[in-house]
Write an enzyme that holds these catalytic residues in place. Structure first.
Site, PDB file in Angstrom:
ATOM      1  N   LEU A 184      -2.430  -4.537   0.108  1.00 14.94           N
ATOM      2  CA  LEU A 184      -3.138  -5.289  -0.550  1.00 14.94           C
ATOM      3  C   LEU A 184      -4.063  -4.246  -1.424  1.00 14.94           C
ATOM      4  O   LEU A 184      -5.460  -4.458  -1.300  1.00 14.94           O
ATOM      5  CB  LEU A 184      -3.744  -6.496   0.272  1.00 14.94           C
ATOM      6  CG  LEU A 184      -2.957  -7.852   0.174  1.00 14.94           C
ATOM      7  CD1 LEU A 184      -2.784  -8.487   1.177  1.00 14.94           C
ATOM      8  CD2 LEU A 184      -2.202  -8.349  -1.252  1.00 14.94           C
ATOM      9  N   HIS A 189       6.105  -9.110  -7.844  1.00 13.49           N
ATOM     10  CA  HIS A 189       5.177  -9.965  -7.835  1.00 13.49           C
ATOM     11  C   HIS A 189       5.430 -11.130  -7.744  1.00 13.49           C
ATOM     12  O   HIS A 189       7.179 -11.260  -8.521  1.00 13.49           O
ATOM     13  CB  HIS A 189       4.639  -9.293  -8.950  1.00 13.49           C
ATOM     14  CG  HIS A 189       3.779 -10.604  -9.329  1.00 13.49           C
ATOM     15  ND1 HIS A 189       1.405 -10.785  -8.795  1.00 13.49           N
ATOM     16  CD2 HIS A 189       3.807 -11.354 -10.003  1.00 13.49           C
ATOM     17  CE1 HIS A 189       1.909 -11.592  -9.211  1.00 13.49           C
ATOM     18  NE2 HIS A 189       1.891 -12.061  -9.600  1.00 13.49           N
ATOM     19  N   ASN A 200       6.148  -2.154  -8.045  1.00 15.73           N
ATOM     20  CA  ASN A 200       5.305  -3.638  -7.098  1.00 15.73           C
ATOM     21  C   ASN A 200       6.529  -5.039  -7.240  1.00 15.73           C
ATOM     22  O   ASN A 200       7.390  -4.808  -7.941  1.00 15.73           O
ATOM     23  CB  ASN A 200       4.198  -3.717  -7.763  1.00 15.73           C
ATOM     24  CG  ASN A 200       3.852  -5.077  -7.106  1.00 15.73           C
ATOM     25  OD1 ASN A 200       3.295  -5.175  -5.746  1.00 15.73           O
ATOM     26  ND2 ASN A 200       3.413  -5.832  -8.035  1.00 15.73           N
ATOM     27  N   ASN A 250       9.576  -7.997   2.764  1.00 18.37           N
ATOM     28  CA  ASN A 250      10.380  -7.459   1.213  1.00 18.37           C
ATOM     29  C   ASN A 250      10.575  -5.884   1.756  1.00 18.37           C
ATOM     30  O   ASN A 250      12.296  -5.884   1.527  1.00 18.37           O
ATOM     31  CB  ASN A 250       9.040  -6.509   0.009  1.00 18.37           C
ATOM     32  CG  ASN A 250       9.044  -8.284  -0.864  1.00 18.37           C
ATOM     33  OD1 ASN A 250      10.427  -8.736  -2.041  1.00 18.37           O
ATOM     34  ND2 ASN A 250       8.096  -8.609  -0.456  1.00 18.37           N
ATOM     35  N   GLY A 266       6.109  -7.904   5.865  1.00 12.69           N
ATOM     36  CA  GLY A 266       6.813  -7.038   5.451  1.00 12.69           C
ATOM     37  C   GLY A 266       8.708  -7.438   4.859  1.00 12.69           C
ATOM     38  O   GLY A 266       8.995  -6.855   5.382  1.00 12.69           O
TER      39      GLY A 266
END
Ligand code: GRF
Length: 208
Positions: free
Chosen positions: A91, A110, A108, A14, A12
Protein backbone atom coordinates in the site's frame (compact mmCIF):
# COMPACT_ATOMS: atom_id res chain seq x y z
CA UNK A 1 16.85 -18.74 -11.64
CA UNK A 2 14.64 -15.65 -11.39
CA UNK A 3 15.17 -13.77 -8.13
CA UNK A 4 12.02 -12.24 -6.70
CA UNK A 5 11.38 -9.58 -4.05
CA UNK A 6 7.80 -9.49 -2.78
CA UNK A 7 6.54 -6.19 -1.35
CA UNK A 8 3.66 -6.48 1.10
CA UNK A 9 1.67 -4.47 3.64
CA UNK A 10 -0.87 -6.89 5.04
CA UNK A 11 -1.96 -10.47 5.41
CA UNK A 12 0.07 -11.85 2.56
CA UNK A 13 -2.28 -14.46 1.11
CA UNK A 14 -1.00 -13.66 -2.38
CA UNK A 15 2.57 -13.99 -1.11
CA UNK A 16 1.56 -17.38 0.31
CA UNK A 17 0.13 -18.41 -3.07
CA UNK A 18 3.49 -17.67 -4.69
CA UNK A 19 5.46 -19.45 -1.94
CA UNK A 20 3.20 -22.51 -2.27
CA UNK A 21 3.43 -22.49 -6.07
CA UNK A 22 7.24 -22.46 -5.90
CA UNK A 23 7.17 -25.27 -3.32
CA UNK A 24 4.83 -27.47 -5.35
CA UNK A 25 6.44 -26.80 -8.70
CA UNK A 26 3.65 -24.73 -10.27
CA UNK A 27 6.28 -22.00 -10.57
CA UNK A 28 9.66 -23.15 -11.84
CA UNK A 29 12.99 -21.36 -12.22
CA UNK A 30 12.22 -18.82 -9.49
CA UNK A 31 13.06 -18.10 -5.87
CA UNK A 32 11.96 -15.41 -3.43
CA UNK A 33 15.05 -13.67 -2.05
CA UNK A 34 13.26 -11.14 0.16
CA UNK A 35 9.86 -10.13 1.48
CA UNK A 36 9.78 -6.43 2.25
CA UNK A 37 7.05 -4.61 4.17
CA UNK A 38 6.36 -1.01 5.13
CA UNK A 39 4.44 -2.41 8.11
CA UNK A 40 6.46 -4.32 10.67
CA UNK A 41 3.32 -6.01 11.99
CA UNK A 42 2.25 -7.36 8.60
CA UNK A 43 1.37 -11.04 8.90
CA UNK A 44 3.00 -11.45 5.51
CA UNK A 45 6.40 -11.07 7.23
CA UNK A 46 5.49 -13.96 9.51
CA UNK A 47 4.61 -16.06 6.47
CA UNK A 48 8.02 -15.27 4.97
CA UNK A 49 9.85 -16.22 8.19
CA UNK A 50 7.85 -19.45 8.41
CA UNK A 51 9.16 -20.35 4.98
CA UNK A 52 12.73 -19.38 5.79
CA UNK A 53 12.63 -16.31 3.55
CA UNK A 54 14.45 -13.11 4.45
CA UNK A 55 11.75 -10.80 5.95
CA UNK A 56 12.54 -7.10 6.07
CA UNK A 57 10.48 -4.22 7.41
CA UNK A 58 11.13 -0.66 6.41
CA UNK A 59 8.68 1.95 7.67
CA UNK A 60 8.26 5.51 6.37
CA UNK A 61 7.85 6.49 10.04
CA UNK A 62 11.52 5.76 10.66
CA UNK A 63 12.66 8.34 8.10
CA UNK A 64 12.71 12.11 8.26
CA UNK A 65 11.00 12.50 4.92
CA UNK A 66 9.57 10.58 2.00
CA UNK A 67 12.65 10.94 -0.18
CA UNK A 68 14.84 9.27 2.44
CA UNK A 69 12.33 6.44 2.81
CA UNK A 70 12.16 6.02 -0.96
CA UNK A 71 15.95 5.86 -1.20
CA UNK A 72 16.07 3.23 1.54
CA UNK A 73 13.34 1.20 -0.15
CA UNK A 74 15.21 1.28 -3.47
CA UNK A 75 18.41 0.26 -1.69
CA UNK A 76 16.71 -2.62 0.13
CA UNK A 77 15.14 -3.93 -3.05
CA UNK A 78 18.49 -3.58 -4.84
CA UNK A 79 20.27 -5.54 -2.11
CA UNK A 80 17.80 -8.40 -2.53
CA UNK A 81 19.24 -8.87 -6.01
CA UNK A 82 15.71 -9.12 -7.39
CA UNK A 83 15.11 -9.44 -11.13
CA UNK A 84 11.36 -9.22 -10.51
CA UNK A 85 9.39 -7.30 -7.91
CA UNK A 86 5.92 -8.47 -6.95
CA UNK A 87 3.54 -6.00 -5.35
CA UNK A 88 1.29 -8.28 -3.33
CA UNK A 89 -0.93 -5.88 -1.44
CA UNK A 90 1.75 -3.20 -1.05
CA UNK A 91 0.00 0.00 0.00
CA UNK A 92 2.84 2.39 -0.76
CA UNK A 93 3.12 4.44 -3.94
CA UNK A 94 6.38 3.41 -5.57
CA UNK A 95 9.05 6.07 -6.16
CA UNK A 96 9.22 7.08 -9.84
CA UNK A 97 12.88 6.09 -9.90
CA UNK A 98 11.90 2.55 -9.03
CA UNK A 99 9.25 2.16 -11.75
CA UNK A 100 11.79 3.54 -14.22
CA UNK A 101 14.67 1.31 -13.08
CA UNK A 102 12.52 -1.79 -13.14
CA UNK A 103 10.52 -1.24 -16.31
CA UNK A 104 8.42 -4.36 -17.02
CA UNK A 105 10.02 -6.04 -14.03
CA UNK A 106 7.43 -5.06 -11.41
CA UNK A 107 4.05 -6.79 -11.31
CA UNK A 108 0.93 -6.09 -9.28
CA UNK A 109 -2.20 -8.04 -8.51
CA UNK A 110 -5.38 -5.94 -8.58
CA UNK A 111 -8.78 -7.25 -7.43
CA UNK A 112 -10.89 -6.19 -10.44
CA UNK A 113 -10.97 -6.54 -14.19
CA UNK A 114 -8.90 -3.53 -15.23
CA UNK A 115 -9.84 -0.97 -16.61
CA UNK A 116 -12.93 -1.28 -14.40
CA UNK A 117 -12.76 -0.37 -10.73
CA UNK A 118 -9.12 0.67 -10.69
CA UNK A 119 -6.98 3.76 -10.36
CA UNK A 120 -6.58 6.18 -7.48
CA UNK A 121 -8.50 5.19 -4.35
CA UNK A 122 -9.45 1.73 -5.64
CA UNK A 123 -7.77 -0.61 -3.23
CA UNK A 124 -8.84 -3.18 -0.66
CA UNK A 125 -12.54 -3.49 0.15
CA UNK A 126 -13.33 -0.22 -1.62
CA UNK A 127 -12.99 -2.01 -4.97
CA UNK A 128 -15.56 -4.63 -4.05
CA UNK A 129 -17.91 -2.04 -2.50
CA UNK A 130 -17.94 -0.14 -5.77
CA UNK A 131 -18.47 -3.34 -7.77
CA UNK A 132 -21.54 -4.15 -5.66
CA UNK A 133 -22.80 -0.56 -5.82
CA UNK A 134 -22.63 -0.56 -9.62
CA UNK A 135 -24.33 -3.91 -9.82
CA UNK A 136 -21.96 -5.55 -12.29
CA UNK A 137 -22.52 -9.29 -12.58
CA UNK A 138 -18.92 -10.23 -13.27
CA UNK A 139 -15.75 -8.96 -11.62
CA UNK A 140 -12.34 -10.60 -11.23
CA UNK A 141 -8.65 -9.90 -10.87
CA UNK A 142 -5.86 -8.58 -13.05
CA UNK A 143 -2.14 -9.19 -12.88
CA UNK A 144 -0.24 -6.44 -14.67
CA UNK A 145 3.13 -4.82 -15.05
CA UNK A 146 3.55 -1.62 -13.08
CA UNK A 147 4.36 1.66 -14.75
CA UNK A 148 4.35 5.15 -13.26
CA UNK A 149 0.53 5.38 -13.35
CA UNK A 150 -1.98 3.71 -11.04
CA UNK A 151 -3.08 0.34 -12.46
CA UNK A 152 -2.20 1.45 -16.00
CA UNK A 153 0.62 -0.93 -16.96
CA UNK A 154 0.49 -3.78 -19.51
CA UNK A 155 -1.96 -6.54 -18.54
CA UNK A 156 -0.47 -10.02 -18.13
CA UNK A 157 -3.45 -12.14 -17.03
CA UNK A 158 -7.05 -11.63 -16.02
CA UNK A 159 -9.66 -13.97 -14.58
CA UNK A 160 -13.38 -13.36 -14.21
CA UNK A 161 -15.40 -14.12 -11.08
CA UNK A 162 -19.20 -14.10 -10.73
CA UNK A 163 -20.92 -11.61 -8.46
CA UNK A 164 -23.92 -13.06 -6.62
CA UNK A 165 -26.97 -11.41 -5.15
CA UNK A 166 -26.49 -10.90 -1.45
CA UNK A 167 -22.70 -10.66 -1.70
CA UNK A 168 -21.04 -8.43 0.86
CA UNK A 169 -17.74 -6.72 0.01
CA UNK A 170 -15.96 -9.18 2.32
CA UNK A 171 -17.56 -12.26 0.74
CA UNK A 172 -16.80 -11.00 -2.75
CA UNK A 173 -13.22 -10.10 -1.81
CA UNK A 174 -12.63 -13.64 -0.60
CA UNK A 175 -14.16 -15.18 -3.76
CA UNK A 176 -12.03 -12.96 -6.00
CA UNK A 177 -8.92 -14.00 -4.10
CA UNK A 178 -9.72 -17.72 -4.14
CA UNK A 179 -10.98 -17.95 -7.71
CA UNK A 180 -8.71 -15.41 -9.38
CA UNK A 181 -5.85 -13.71 -7.51
CA UNK A 182 -4.20 -16.80 -6.03
CA UNK A 183 -4.35 -18.48 -9.43
CA UNK A 184 -3.25 -15.80 -11.88
CA UNK A 185 -0.45 -14.30 -9.79
CA UNK A 186 1.58 -17.56 -9.60
CA UNK A 187 0.76 -18.23 -13.27
CA UNK A 188 2.10 -14.83 -14.28
CA UNK A 189 5.27 -15.35 -12.22
CA UNK A 190 5.82 -18.71 -13.89
CA UNK A 191 5.40 -17.18 -17.36
CA UNK A 192 7.98 -14.51 -16.52
CA UNK A 193 10.40 -16.95 -14.86
CA UNK A 194 10.37 -19.09 -17.98
CA UNK A 195 10.70 -16.25 -20.48
CA UNK A 196 7.24 -16.81 -21.92
CA UNK A 197 6.09 -13.21 -22.16
CA UNK A 198 7.33 -9.88 -23.38
CA UNK A 199 5.89 -6.41 -23.77
CA UNK A 200 5.31 -4.92 -27.21
CA UNK A 201 3.68 -1.53 -27.73
CA UNK A 202 2.34 -1.54 -24.20
CA UNK A 203 0.76 -4.97 -24.55
CA UNK A 204 1.86 -8.33 -23.22
CA UNK A 205 2.59 -10.97 -25.83
CA UNK A 206 2.70 -14.60 -24.74
CA UNK A 207 5.21 -16.83 -26.47
CA UNK A 208 3.95 -20.34 -27.14
C1 GRF B 1 -5.40 -8.28 -2.52
O1 GRF B 1 -6.77 -8.11 -2.61
C2 GRF B 1 -4.75 -7.73 -3.75
O2 GRF B 1 -5.54 -7.84 -4.88
C3 GRF B 1 -4.55 -6.29 -3.39
O3 GRF B 1 -4.26 -6.30 -2.02
C4 GRF B 1 -4.79 -7.45 -1.40
C5 GRF B 1 -3.67 -8.15 -0.70
O4 GRF B 1 -4.08 -9.23 0.07
N1 GRF B 1 -3.55 -5.69 -4.23
P1 GRF B 1 -2.99 -10.20 0.70
O5 GRF B 1 -2.09 -9.37 1.61
O6 GRF B 1 -2.22 -10.84 -0.41
O7 GRF B 1 -3.78 -11.21 1.50
Amino acid sequence: MLKIAVLVSGGGTNLQAVIDAIDNGTITNAEITAVISNNKNAFALERARNSGINAISISPKDFENRDLFNDALIKTVGESGADLIILAGFLVVLPKKMTENYENRIINIHPSLIPSFCGKGFYGLKVHEEVLKRGVKVTGATCHFVDSGTDTGPIILQKAVDVYEGDTPEVLQRRVMEQAEWIILPKAVNLIANGKIHVEDGRVITVA
